[in-house]
Design a protein around this motif. Structure first.
Motif, PDB file in Angstrom:
ATOM      1  N   PRO A   1    -110.285  24.519   1.894  1.00 42.81           N
ATOM      2  CA  PRO A   1    -109.848  24.050   2.376  1.00 42.81           C
ATOM      3  C   PRO A   1    -109.358  23.082   2.984  1.00 42.81           C
ATOM      4  O   PRO A   1    -110.294  21.972   2.830  1.00 42.81           O
ATOM      5  CB  PRO A   1    -110.940  25.156   3.333  1.00 42.81           C
ATOM      6  N   GLY A   2    -108.572  22.468   2.956  1.00 42.76           N
ATOM      7  CA  GLY A   2    -107.366  21.079   3.340  1.00 42.76           C
ATOM      8  C   GLY A   2    -107.634  20.428   2.722  1.00 42.76           C
ATOM      9  O   GLY A   2    -107.439  19.218   2.974  1.00 42.76           O
ATOM     10  N   LEU A   3    -107.115  20.313   1.417  1.00 45.19           N
ATOM     11  CA  LEU A   3    -108.082  19.405  -0.631  1.00 45.19           C
ATOM     12  C   LEU A   3    -106.810  19.834  -1.199  1.00 45.19           C
ATOM     13  O   LEU A   3    -106.709  20.737  -1.253  1.00 45.19           O
ATOM     14  CB  LEU A   3    -109.148  19.074  -0.250  1.00 45.19           C
ATOM     15  N   THR A   4    -105.829  19.470  -1.087  1.00 43.95           N
ATOM     16  CA  THR A   4    -104.635  19.106  -2.591  1.00 43.95           C
ATOM     17  C   THR A   4    -104.852  18.519  -3.482  1.00 43.95           C
ATOM     18  O   THR A   4    -104.673  17.110  -3.055  1.00 43.95           O
ATOM     19  CB  THR A   4    -103.279  19.691  -1.402  1.00 43.95           C
TER      20      THR A   4
ATOM     21  N   HIS B   1     -99.726  22.028  -9.669  1.00 42.40           N
ATOM     22  CA  HIS B   1     -98.925  22.014  -9.091  1.00 42.40           C
ATOM     23  C   HIS B   1     -99.068  20.575  -9.235  1.00 42.40           C
ATOM     24  O   HIS B   1     -98.416  20.135  -8.382  1.00 42.40           O
ATOM     25  CB  HIS B   1     -99.817  22.374  -7.744  1.00 42.40           C
ATOM     26  N   LEU B   2    -100.165  20.024 -10.324  1.00 44.73           N
ATOM     27  CA  LEU B   2     -99.722  18.834 -10.395  1.00 44.73           C
ATOM     28  C   LEU B   2     -98.363  18.131 -11.518  1.00 44.73           C
ATOM     29  O   LEU B   2     -98.238  18.890 -11.467  1.00 44.73           O
ATOM     30  CB  LEU B   2    -101.032  18.098 -10.727  1.00 44.73           C
ATOM     31  N   ARG B   3     -98.431  16.153 -10.874  1.00 50.92           N
ATOM     32  CA  ARG B   3     -97.475  16.007 -11.871  1.00 50.92           C
ATOM     33  C   ARG B   3     -97.712  14.367 -12.155  1.00 50.92           C
ATOM     34  O   ARG B   3     -98.596  14.256 -11.878  1.00 50.92           O
ATOM     35  CB  ARG B   3     -96.000  15.785 -11.344  1.00 50.92           C
ATOM     36  N   ALA B   4     -97.850  14.109 -13.648  1.00 50.62           N
ATOM     37  CA  ALA B   4     -97.835  12.820 -14.191  1.00 50.62           C
ATOM     38  C   ALA B   4     -97.438  11.600 -12.974  1.00 50.62           C
ATOM     39  O   ALA B   4     -95.726  12.465 -12.769  1.00 50.62           O
ATOM     40  CB  ALA B   4     -97.946  12.772 -15.278  1.00 50.62           C
ATOM     41  N   ASP B   5     -97.432  10.888 -12.853  1.00 48.44           N
ATOM     42  CA  ASP B   5     -96.657   9.534 -12.362  1.00 48.44           C
ATOM     43  C   ASP B   5     -95.817   9.063 -12.963  1.00 48.44           C
ATOM     44  O   ASP B   5     -96.363   8.322 -14.191  1.00 48.44           O
ATOM     45  CB  ASP B   5     -97.790   8.785 -11.771  1.00 48.44           C
TER      46      ASP B   5
END
Length: 619
Positions: free
Chosen positions: A24-27, A59-63
């Motif tokens: 909870p609360g962390l993404t 849900h993550l993407r490389a920079d």
């Protein structure tokens, strides 16, 4: 400090996959950091025997800036992607295999003294992330992986048109100015290549008849020693064949956890994508989508998929193939028994619709002759082996070092066989059979054969750019073999009408050489031509009997009226060299359903020899 993520085991014994939304609360990366801390506590409690946890990273993407800094090619080679760089800490997305050993980025500017934090993710998600983050490098490797000096992508159409026009005008001018002399020269070259080809077949037949008794197969490897094998299956517009193919691939006898079957589908091929989407794929089968590029060919698709293959051995099967269930085990055992110079194994091909019609019968006889007598003879003579397009298996490291497949060559298989030989590697013929669908309709047969002959011409032209270097790479014998197999084959089909004119002499009819060549000489040429055809038919009958189809032996003499179709294909292919050199004339599959497999003594004996001898081989 390097952080690794570990997993807890579920009741089923499978790794529990992390979920970014579970805390909870962390993404995003905050979740990754929290997961790392939880993993450290789990590792401290459970001990070092635990394996790495994978985190859901959808849900993550490389920079993009960091990807550009590291370079897309480096990210692909090391299967890593930078997510963040903050306060001297570089956060890398990696697959579990790479998380045990942190990627070395100390040689890159700006990262020499940084702390590396790893975020392991499932391999499928890693593949998707790499595809999104490295599209330029993936397209470059798909289309330009092969070194330019060994590729036909530098083929200049305008130059080909000019050379072709000059050659055609010269031939027509010669025939119009000195008709008898010009025709005699063309016929003489055709007869010479015919004699050399028949001599090669005779030598190969002698080697076939004198082959030693089959030795027992090597002891199968234990389960723990089995390598992972990736099988690439390129599909394109395959509505009628995809479902049957998946059922055939399910029958492969190899542990699922060691088998990686990749169905390679073009992203814009909605037909095949929809068909595969409705199929129930087992866990060891997956789909790799190939994005559009500057061309659309089978070797381009294979190059793209090679970036995502997981095996140390990489195989290729076609859409209509029905491989022997024991095939993968045979490949693994053969590679294990050979040194590293054996880089490729070529299986035998046969047809399951060999009795559909006359064309299918002749195609089956032709393939039996090639894969059972001629190709093994070429291998034993130490010549460069022109590969077939399917039932091929490579040591992955060697395949990648050579630059994979030439994406622009429409017979990428034959070209790769020559490149393997030029770099000092060997190809062996494997006694395993893959059945496929014979192209048994006249015009589709011509189109398929025209692509093959066009590719032969491209391959010969590419490797003859620097003939002295080719001579040094291959040695005198193999160099002459390339001339025979490529230039000789093309000459045979292009000059087929001239060779067939020798029937006029045999039948006592007027011939263009009448009055120019002495009667006995002309008759000797005709008898030589007929004798070569008889010898060829006899060799083909022997081959098809060895294939377990003796009922087709009586059709071997009809090859004499089968091969002239290839003359039309040769003219079509040569014309395309000056217009569409990289055009891939697609062959439709699924027209003829497989017939019932007839048991043969040879197949029964092979099956008995391939039964596992100890429990580990049966796992």
């Amino acid at each position: 400090m390097t952080l690794t993520l570990r997993h807890r085991s579920t009741a089923r014994g499978r790794p529990a996959q992390g979920d970014a939304d579970a805390v909870p609360g962390l993404t995003g990366l905050d979740h990754a950091a929290r997961a790392a801390a939880l993993a450290r506590r789990t590792r401290a409690q459970a001990g070092p025997a635990q394996t790495l946890q994978t985190v859901d990273t959808t849900h993550l993407r490389a920079d993009p800036r960091l990807v550009r800094t590291l370079g897309e090619h480096l990210c692909l080679a090391r299967r890593m992607l930078p997510l963040r760089y903050l306060a001297g800490t570089l956060v890398l997305l990696v697959d579990p295999a790479g998380a045990e050993t942190p990627p070395d980025v100390s040689d890159l500017p700006g990262f020499k003294a940084c702390t590396i934090r790893l975020v392991p993710c499932p391999p499928d998600q890693m593949d998707a992330q790499l595809a999104l983050a490295c599209p330029t490098a993936l397209q470059d490797m798909a289309e330009r992986r092969t070194p330019l000096h060994e590729s036909c992508r530098g083929w200049r159409v305008c130059r080909a048109r000019g050379i072709g026009a000059i050659g055609l005008l010269a031939a027509l001018g010669g025939l119009m100015t000195w008709p008898a002399t010009s025709f005699a020269l063309l016929l003489g070259w055709g007869v010479l290549t015919l004699v050399i080809m028949i001599a090669l077949k005779l030598v190969a037949t002698v080697l076939f008849l004198r082959r030693p008794p089959e030795t027992p197969p090597p002891r199968p490897l234990a389960m723990r020693d089995l390598p992972t094998v990736s099988v690439l299956v390129p599909l394109f517009k395959e509505r009628d064949i995809a479902t049957a193919l998946i059922a055939r691939l399910r029958r492969l006898d190899y542990p699922d956890q060691k088998l990686d079957i990749c169905l390679v589908v073009e992203r814009d091929d909605r037909l095949t994508r929809a068909t595969v989407a409705h199929a129930d794929l087992p866990r060891h089968m997956r789909v790799i989508e190939v994005p559009p590029g500057t061309l659309q060919t089978k070797p381009r698709a294979l190059n793209y998929a090679l970036n995502f293959a997981r095996g140390t051995i990489v195989g290729v099967l076609d859409a209509e193939d029905a491989p022997d269930p024991a095939q993968i085990r045979m490949v693994v055992n053969r590679f294990a028994a050979r040194d590293g110079r054996v880089a490729c194994l070529q299986g035998r091909l046969d047809y399951y619709n060999s009795r559909a019609n006359w064309l299918a019968r002749c195609f089956t006889i032709e393939y039996a002759t090639w894969f059972r007598i001629v190709l093994p003879g070429i291998q034993k003579l130490g010549l460069a082996v022109p590969l077939g397009g399917t039932t091929l298996f490579f040591r992955r490291e060697i395949l990648e070092s050579l630059g994979g497949w030439d994406a622009h060559n429409v017979t990428e298989d034959a070209d790769l066989g020559i490149r393997l030989a030029r770099h000092g590697y060997r190809t062996e013929i494997l006694e395993t059979v893959t059945e496929e669908e014979a192209n048994a309709r006249a015009w589709p047969w011509v189109k398929q054969r025209s692509r093959w002959l066009k590719g032969y011409a491209l391959t010969w032209a590419v490797h003859m750019r620097r003939p002295r270097q080719l001579w040094r790479d291959l040695g005198p014998r193999a160099f002459l073999g390339v001339q025979l197999l490529f230039l000789g084959t093309l000459s045979q089909f292009v000059l087929m009408p001239a060779l067939w004119s020798l029937w006029l002499i045999a039948l006592g009819l007027p011939h263009p050489l009448s009055g120019v060549v002495a009667g006995p000489v002309a008759l000797a040429l005709a008898l030589l031509f007929i004798g070569a055809e008889v010898i060829g038919a006899g060799i083909s009958a022997l081959a098809v009997r060895d294939a377990g189809k003796p009922d087709l032996m009586k059709w071997a003499p009809t090859l004499h009226v089968y091969f002239p179709l290839a003359a039309l294909a040769a003219y079509k292919g040569l014309l395309e060299l000056a217009s569409r050199p990289f055009y891939w004339d697609k062959t439709a599959h699924g027209i003829f359903a497989p017939g019932p497999r007839r048991p043969t003594a040879q197949r029964t004996l092979m099956a008995s020899r391939l039964r596992p001898r100890h429990p580990a081989a049966a796992e």
